[in-house]
Design a protein around this motif. Structure first.
Motif, mmCIF file in Angstrom:
data_model
loop_
_atom_site.group_PDB
_atom_site.id
_atom_site.type_symbol
_atom_site.label_atom_id
_atom_site.label_comp_id
_atom_site.label_asym_id
_atom_site.label_seq_id
_atom_site.Cartn_x
_atom_site.Cartn_y
_atom_site.Cartn_z
ATOM 1 N N UNK A 155 53.019 32.657 69.898
ATOM 2 C CA UNK A 155 52.349 31.571 70.603
ATOM 3 C C UNK A 155 52.553 30.215 69.929
ATOM 4 N N UNK A 156 52.944 30.234 68.678
ATOM 5 C CA UNK A 156 53.134 28.975 67.962
ATOM 6 C C UNK A 156 51.816 28.324 67.631
ATOM 7 N N UNK A 157 51.890 27.211 66.951
ATOM 8 C CA UNK A 157 50.677 26.498 66.595
ATOM 9 C C UNK A 157 50.979 25.016 66.507
ATOM 10 N N UNK A 158 50.437 24.272 67.446
ATOM 11 C CA UNK A 158 50.604 22.823 67.411
ATOM 12 C C UNK A 158 49.920 22.259 66.166
ATOM 13 N N UNK A 159 48.766 22.813 65.832
ATOM 14 C CA UNK A 159 48.044 22.348 64.650
ATOM 15 C C UNK A 159 48.869 22.586 63.389
ATOM 16 N N UNK A 160 49.485 23.753 63.283
ATOM 17 C CA UNK A 160 50.326 24.049 62.119
ATOM 18 C C UNK A 160 51.491 23.070 62.026
ATOM 19 N N UNK A 161 52.078 22.739 63.164
ATOM 20 C CA UNK A 161 53.184 21.780 63.185
ATOM 21 C C UNK A 161 52.705 20.405 62.706
ATOM 22 N N UNK A 162 51.541 19.983 63.156
ATOM 23 C CA UNK A 162 50.991 18.694 62.709
ATOM 24 C C UNK A 162 50.726 18.742 61.208
ATOM 25 N N UNK A 163 50.140 19.833 60.732
ATOM 26 C CA UNK A 163 49.879 19.970 59.297
ATOM 27 C C UNK A 163 51.164 19.871 58.482
ATOM 28 N N UNK A 164 52.217 20.485 58.974
ATOM 29 C CA UNK A 164 53.477 20.527 58.236
ATOM 30 C C UNK A 164 54.241 19.203 58.276
ATOM 31 N N UNK A 165 54.057 18.415 59.332
ATOM 32 C CA UNK A 165 54.904 17.238 59.518
ATOM 33 C C UNK A 165 54.188 15.892 59.417
ATOM 34 N N UNK A 166 52.885 15.882 59.398
ATOM 35 C CA UNK A 166 52.163 14.611 59.333
ATOM 36 C C UNK A 166 52.097 14.099 57.903
ATOM 37 N N UNK A 167 52.233 12.797 57.765
ATOM 38 C CA UNK A 167 52.043 12.175 56.452
ATOM 39 C C UNK A 167 50.586 11.751 56.270
ATOM 40 N N UNK A 168 49.799 11.873 57.345
ATOM 41 C CA UNK A 168 48.374 11.550 57.298
ATOM 42 C C UNK A 168 47.560 12.795 56.983
ATOM 43 N N UNK A 169 46.358 12.631 56.433
ATOM 44 C CA UNK A 169 45.481 13.781 56.253
ATOM 45 C C UNK A 169 45.115 14.377 57.609
ATOM 46 N N UNK A 170 45.011 15.704 57.648
ATOM 47 C CA UNK A 170 44.647 16.415 58.873
ATOM 48 C C UNK A 170 43.452 17.310 58.564
ATOM 49 N N UNK A 171 42.397 17.160 59.343
ATOM 50 C CA UNK A 171 41.209 18.007 59.225
ATOM 51 C C UNK A 171 41.264 19.017 60.358
ATOM 52 N N UNK A 172 41.288 20.296 60.018
ATOM 53 C CA UNK A 172 41.366 21.360 61.014
ATOM 54 C C UNK A 172 40.007 22.042 61.102
ATOM 55 N N UNK A 173 39.464 22.091 62.312
ATOM 56 C CA UNK A 173 38.161 22.712 62.540
ATOM 57 C C UNK A 173 38.322 23.924 63.441
ATOM 58 N N UNK A 174 37.499 24.948 63.169
ATOM 59 C CA UNK A 174 37.500 26.157 64.005
ATOM 60 C C UNK A 174 36.107 26.475 64.418
#
Length: 146
Positions: free
Chosen positions: A127-146
């Motif tokens: 299914x992939x993960x858009x969030x994972x892609x953002x985490x891997x490629x963003x130079x900005x901090x990413x806060x992931x909530x579940x």
């Protein structure tokens, strides 16, 4: 600490939790909030039996955009009720994660807030993960909530 927070939402139950967290964080830091929805393009079929006219595709894409806007309007209403300054944005793209990163840069955000379904193993691979892609490629901090 944060001046502008971008929250990505698709209107799902899980992303509504991320929106609530982003609104609370923006209120706490007196930060601006940018609520973003990425609307994909309608997939075009290459099979004769399932071909859609341009009008059909336009109608479907407009329905998706209208639904996205209603969701963003609801987010804006919640944010304003909490005293948070908010801007909403819609991007049309099939590359959701790339669109989120580009929007965060465009709006000069210093934090991206997203939800994650927390899929593991084969489901995550398939299914992939858009969030994972953002985490891997963003130079900005990413806060992931579940």
């Amino acid at each position: 600490m944060f001046k502008r927070i971008l929250v990505a939402t698709d209107g799902s139950r899980l992303s509504k939790k991320a929106v609530a967290g982003a609104i609370a964080m923006a209120a706490q830091h007196d930060a601006d909030l940018v609520a973003l929805t990425v609307v994909p393009h309608y997939p075009k079929s290459y099979y004769e039996d399932t071909a859609f006219t341009r009008e059909d595709v336009s109608r479907i894409e407009k329905q998706w955009a209208d639904t996205a806007q209603r969701g963003l309007d609801a987010v804006a209403q919640r944010a304003r009720a909490a005293g948070v300054r908010i801007k909403t944005a819609t991007v049309n793209s099939n590359l959701v994660a790339d669109a989120v990163i580009a929007a965060a840069k465009k709006h000069k955000s210093d934090l991206i807030v997203m939800a994650s379904h927390g899929r593991k193993g084969l489901k995550r691979l398939l299914l992939g993960s858009e969030t994972q892609h953002v985490l891997a490629h963003s130079t900005l901090p990413v806060l992931v909530l579940r």
